[in-house]
Design a protein around this motif. Structure first.
Motif, PDB file in Angstrom:
ATOM      1  N   PHE A  24       0.826  -1.209   0.000  1.00 25.20           N
ATOM      2  CA  PHE A  24       0.000   0.000   0.000  1.00 25.20           C
ATOM      3  C   PHE A  24       0.865   1.266   0.000  1.00 25.20           C
ATOM      4  O   PHE A  24       0.531   2.252  -0.645  1.00 25.20           O
ATOM      5  CB  PHE A  24      -0.972   0.002   1.183  1.00 25.20           C
ATOM      6  N   GLN A  25       1.971   1.238   0.717  1.00 27.56           N
ATOM      7  CA  GLN A  25       2.874   2.398   0.727  1.00 27.56           C
ATOM      8  C   GLN A  25       3.496   2.616  -0.649  1.00 27.56           C
ATOM      9  O   GLN A  25       3.608   3.749  -1.109  1.00 27.56           O
ATOM     10  CB  GLN A  25       3.975   2.202   1.761  1.00 27.56           C
ATOM     11  N   GLU A  26       3.913   1.530  -1.300  1.00 27.04           N
ATOM     12  CA  GLU A  26       4.490   1.655  -2.637  1.00 27.04           C
ATOM     13  C   GLU A  26       3.498   2.267  -3.614  1.00 27.04           C
ATOM     14  O   GLU A  26       3.862   3.137  -4.419  1.00 27.04           O
ATOM     15  CB  GLU A  26       4.911   0.282  -3.168  1.00 27.04           C
ATOM     16  N   VAL A  27       2.253   1.829  -3.548  1.00 25.91           N
ATOM     17  CA  VAL A  27       1.230   2.363  -4.453  1.00 25.91           C
ATOM     18  C   VAL A  27       0.993   3.845  -4.164  1.00 25.91           C
ATOM     19  O   VAL A  27       0.912   4.657  -5.080  1.00 25.91           O
ATOM     20  CB  VAL A  27      -0.073   1.547  -4.352  1.00 25.91           C
ATOM     21  N   CYS A  30       3.776   5.711  -5.562  1.00 22.72           N
ATOM     22  CA  CYS A  30       3.691   5.647  -7.013  1.00 22.72           C
ATOM     23  C   CYS A  30       2.735   6.722  -7.546  1.00 22.72           C
ATOM     24  O   CYS A  30       2.994   7.335  -8.578  1.00 22.72           O
ATOM     25  CB  CYS A  30       3.212   4.263  -7.419  1.00 22.72           C
ATOM     26  N   PHE A  31       1.634   6.962  -6.828  1.00 24.41           N
ATOM     27  CA  PHE A  31       0.662   7.953  -7.261  1.00 24.41           C
ATOM     28  C   PHE A  31       1.083   9.381  -6.921  1.00 24.41           C
ATOM     29  O   PHE A  31       0.655  10.322  -7.575  1.00 24.41           O
ATOM     30  CB  PHE A  31      -0.709   7.680  -6.644  1.00 24.41           C
ATOM     31  N   THR A  32       1.897   9.559  -5.889  1.00 20.55           N
ATOM     32  CA  THR A  32       2.227  10.914  -5.447  1.00 20.55           C
ATOM     33  C   THR A  32       3.549  11.433  -5.980  1.00 20.55           C
ATOM     34  O   THR A  32       3.749  12.641  -6.018  1.00 20.55           O
ATOM     35  CB  THR A  32       2.236  11.005  -3.905  1.00 20.55           C
ATOM     36  N   ILE A  33       4.446  10.552  -6.374  1.00 22.91           N
ATOM     37  CA  ILE A  33       5.736  10.991  -6.915  1.00 22.91           C
ATOM     38  C   ILE A  33       5.599  11.143  -8.422  1.00 22.91           C
ATOM     39  O   ILE A  33       5.148  10.228  -9.110  1.00 22.91           O
ATOM     40  CB  ILE A  33       6.850   9.976  -6.579  1.00 22.91           C
ATOM     41  N   LYS A  41      11.752   5.786 -11.710  1.00 28.59           N
ATOM     42  CA  LYS A  41      10.312   5.838 -11.945  1.00 28.59           C
ATOM     43  C   LYS A  41      10.063   6.605 -13.237  1.00 28.59           C
ATOM     44  O   LYS A  41      10.336   7.792 -13.317  1.00 28.59           O
ATOM     45  CB  LYS A  41       9.594   6.495 -10.774  1.00 28.59           C
ATOM     46  N   GLN A  42       9.548   5.930 -14.241  1.00 33.42           N
ATOM     47  CA  GLN A  42       9.402   6.527 -15.561  1.00 33.42           C
ATOM     48  C   GLN A  42       7.978   6.952 -15.902  1.00 33.42           C
ATOM     49  O   GLN A  42       7.771   7.642 -16.879  1.00 33.42           O
ATOM     50  CB  GLN A  42       9.884   5.536 -16.632  1.00 33.42           C
ATOM     51  N   ASN A  43       6.990   6.531 -15.134  1.00 33.81           N
ATOM     52  CA  ASN A  43       5.597   6.806 -15.470  1.00 33.81           C
ATOM     53  C   ASN A  43       4.886   7.475 -14.308  1.00 33.81           C
ATOM     54  O   ASN A  43       5.319   7.399 -13.171  1.00 33.81           O
ATOM     55  CB  ASN A  43       4.864   5.501 -15.819  1.00 33.81           C
ATOM     56  N   ASN A  44       3.763   8.103 -14.604  1.00 29.59           N
ATOM     57  CA  ASN A  44       2.885   8.609 -13.565  1.00 29.59           C
ATOM     58  C   ASN A  44       1.461   8.660 -14.114  1.00 29.59           C
ATOM     59  O   ASN A  44       1.230   8.386 -15.277  1.00 29.59           O
ATOM     60  CB  ASN A  44       3.347   9.971 -13.035  1.00 29.59           C
TER      61      ASN A  44
END
Length: 124
Positions: A24-27, A30-33, A41-44
């Motif tokens: 859950f922390q990784e997700v 992933c959404f906030t960075i 990290k290449q996508n958002n």
């Protein structure tokens, strides 16, 4: 500030080795960075693409969110999860937001399946 104990009850302990909490922390990260804010990290999530395109449906958004999670969250390998999405109208003239629910069904130590959900709002 984010609560690192997303699933657990012990708010005094800020170190966890629980794989579900780490997932859950990784997700959340992933959404906030944003793209290229951290090494690797290449996508958002591109909210504007979803809000203003009439050609993107919910299944495409879910597919892109799952791809984003699988490429950036190592703990996604450990869990079967579902994604629910909605585009919500912004309040008081603000832009729309993307609502994402991450749903994980996982067995506890006794073998009984429990459902955990984490919700995210992306946008302004």
């Amino acid at each position: 500030m984010f609560d690192v104990n997303l699933v657990g009850n012990n708010r005094l302990n800020n170190i966890t080795d629980n794989n579900l909490e780490l997932f859950f922390q990784e997700v959340m990260l992933c959404f906030t960075i944003g793209k290229n804010e951290t090494f690797g990290k290449q996508n958002n999530i591109d909210l504007q693409k979803y809000v203003y395109s009439k050609r993107i449906n919910k299944n495409q958004i879910i597919s892109e969110v799952k791809k984003l999670i699988s490429e950036n969250c190592i703990h996604s390998l450990y869990y079967k999860y579902d994604i629910e999405v909605e585009i919500l109208e912004g309040q008081s003239g603000k832009s729309d937001v993307l609502y994402i629910a991450l749903i994980v069904d996982t067995p506890d130590k006794t073998g009984i399946t429990e459902r955990y959900m984490s919700e995210f709002l992306i946008g302004t």
